[in-house]
Design an enzyme around this catalytic site. Structure first.
Site, mmCIF file in Angstrom:
data_model
loop_
_atom_site.group_PDB
_atom_site.id
_atom_site.type_symbol
_atom_site.label_atom_id
_atom_site.label_comp_id
_atom_site.label_asym_id
_atom_site.label_seq_id
_atom_site.Cartn_x
_atom_site.Cartn_y
_atom_site.Cartn_z
ATOM 1 N N ASP A 146 0.807 -1.038 0.032
ATOM 2 C CA ASP A 146 0.310 0.163 0.188
ATOM 3 C C ASP A 146 0.836 0.914 0.058
ATOM 4 O O ASP A 146 1.952 1.115 0.148
ATOM 5 C CB ASP A 146 -0.823 -0.175 1.186
ATOM 6 C CG ASP A 146 -1.933 -1.114 1.060
ATOM 7 O OD1 ASP A 146 -2.516 -1.524 0.382
ATOM 8 O OD2 ASP A 146 -2.239 -1.184 2.405
ATOM 9 N N LYS A 147 0.201 2.393 -0.781
ATOM 10 C CA LYS A 147 0.425 3.633 -0.768
ATOM 11 C C LYS A 147 1.457 4.218 0.906
ATOM 12 O O LYS A 147 2.554 4.140 0.255
ATOM 13 C CB LYS A 147 -0.094 4.632 -0.808
ATOM 14 C CG LYS A 147 0.189 6.066 -0.556
ATOM 15 C CD LYS A 147 -0.558 7.317 -0.924
ATOM 16 C CE LYS A 147 -0.234 8.813 -0.582
ATOM 17 N NZ LYS A 147 -1.325 10.107 -0.239
#
Length: 349
Positions: free
Chosen positions: A159-160
């Site tokens: 994820d970011k």
């Protein structure tokens, strides 16, 4: 896919609609879907999409249900297929090479291992068309092989706002071999997480299918009966206890979207400062103002979910030698953990 944008330009109607339309969104209504206006339905799926933009898109003839254009007051029913089509290709398909520095841990002719910082999106998506890991990869490396989703070099993703290790394929052979290892669950992936609450057991396993949340489409959820989603298994082990939060090691047996974040919330231990899953609030602790201020200070030091992909292991696609890489916790996580360690020591004195 990661969505980070206040306004979605994709939901604005095209000024000129040509003969060829490109698919930007496609959603399938579940079996239990009760009749719901298509504009409200799409707002449940697309983060920050305004009702006005959805209605404009419908007026322009860009929203289709089961292959036919519909107005914004069309009521979506069970098993309906809703698509949003525009005359321009999705922006994430238009890869632009960008000179972005990469923290390369290892590289040879077949692959490379990178340490991704928190805040960097792995691949372009709605609202994130630049500054991604792939934008950097296509600048630094030519002729990267595409995966099944046409993402150059990408074997897996994180994820970011999760930091840590990723392996990238540089050849078709490496892409095939590494992808098979992830599919066959033979890779080693250890994450370090700080979670809310004092986990009762020193170690354990979370099992439960993970799929898209039935109400909040931006979240994933656990379905214990296996009626939705895909099988997911996470093994966890307590590393250190701080009273109101616990530092844990999580080893992935499978690799589903948001797996650790969802599994830990499922057992009552949401990741610290995980905004999407409610971890950005004081979930455990006292009501004292000083404690609340302390937690806010921790949030300021670590302005993201407390999750780091620390260890990555796999078999080299050519030499077949087992390779294992380890990374140091980033400074923001270290500072946050140290704050909790000091807090625990102070309260025990």
């Amino acid at each position: 896919m990661t969505y980070e944008q206040d306004d979605y330009d994709e939901l604005l109607p095209d000024e000129e609609v040509g003969n060829e339309l490109y698919e930007h969104y496609c959603f399938k209504a579940g079996k239990g879907q009760e009749p719901l206006r298509v504009d409200k339905f799409l707002m449940n799926f697309v983060e920050n999409a305004t009702r006005n933009k959805v209605q404009q898109a419908a007026k322009q003839g860009n929203i289709f249900v089961n292959g036919s254009p519909v107005k914004s007051n069309y009521r979506v029913k069970a098993n309906d297929e809703v698509k949003v089509l525009f005359a321009h290709p999705p922006h994430e398909d238009l890869l632009v090479a960008e000179n972005i520095a990469l923290d390369i841990v290892y590289e040879d002719e077949q692959l490379l291992v990178v340490n991704k910082p928190a805040g960097m999106v792995v691949h372009p998506g709605h609202g994130n068309y630049s500054g991604t890991l792939i934008n950097a990869l296509v600048y630094h490396f030519e002729n990267l092989p595409n995966n099944s989703s046409n993402r150059p070099g990408l074997v897996h993703r994180i994820d970011k706002d999760t930091s840590g290790l990723l392996v990238v394929a540089k050849t078709e052979e490496a892409m095939l071999h590494l992808t098979q290892q992830f599919f066959n669950k033979t890779t080693e992936r250890e994450y370090i997480a700080l979670v809310w609450g004092n986990i009762a057991e020193d170690e354990g396993t979370v099992r439960g299918h993970i799929g898209r949340h039935l109400k909040d489409r931006l979240q994933m959820a656990v379905f214990e009966d296996g009626s939705h989603g895909k099988e997911a298994v996470t093994h966890y082990k307590v590393l250190e206890r701080f009273g109101y939060v616990t530092l844990v090691s999580c080893r992935l047996e499978t690799g589903r979207t948001h797996q650790i974040r969802v599994h830990m919330k499922h057992i009552g231990h949401t990741l610290f400062n995980d905004e999407r899953y409610g971890g950005d609030k004081v979930l455990k602790g006292t009501t004292f103002a000083k404690y609340k201020q302390f937690v806010e200070n921790c949030f300021a030091v670590l302005p993201r979910q407390a999750l780091h992909a620390k260890t990555l292991g796999f078999e080299h696609p050519i030499t077949h030698q087992y390779m294992r890489f380890d990374s140091v916790l980033p400074e923001d996580m270290q500072l946050c953990i140290e704050k909790w360690r000091n807090y625990k020591n102070y309260t025990l004195d």
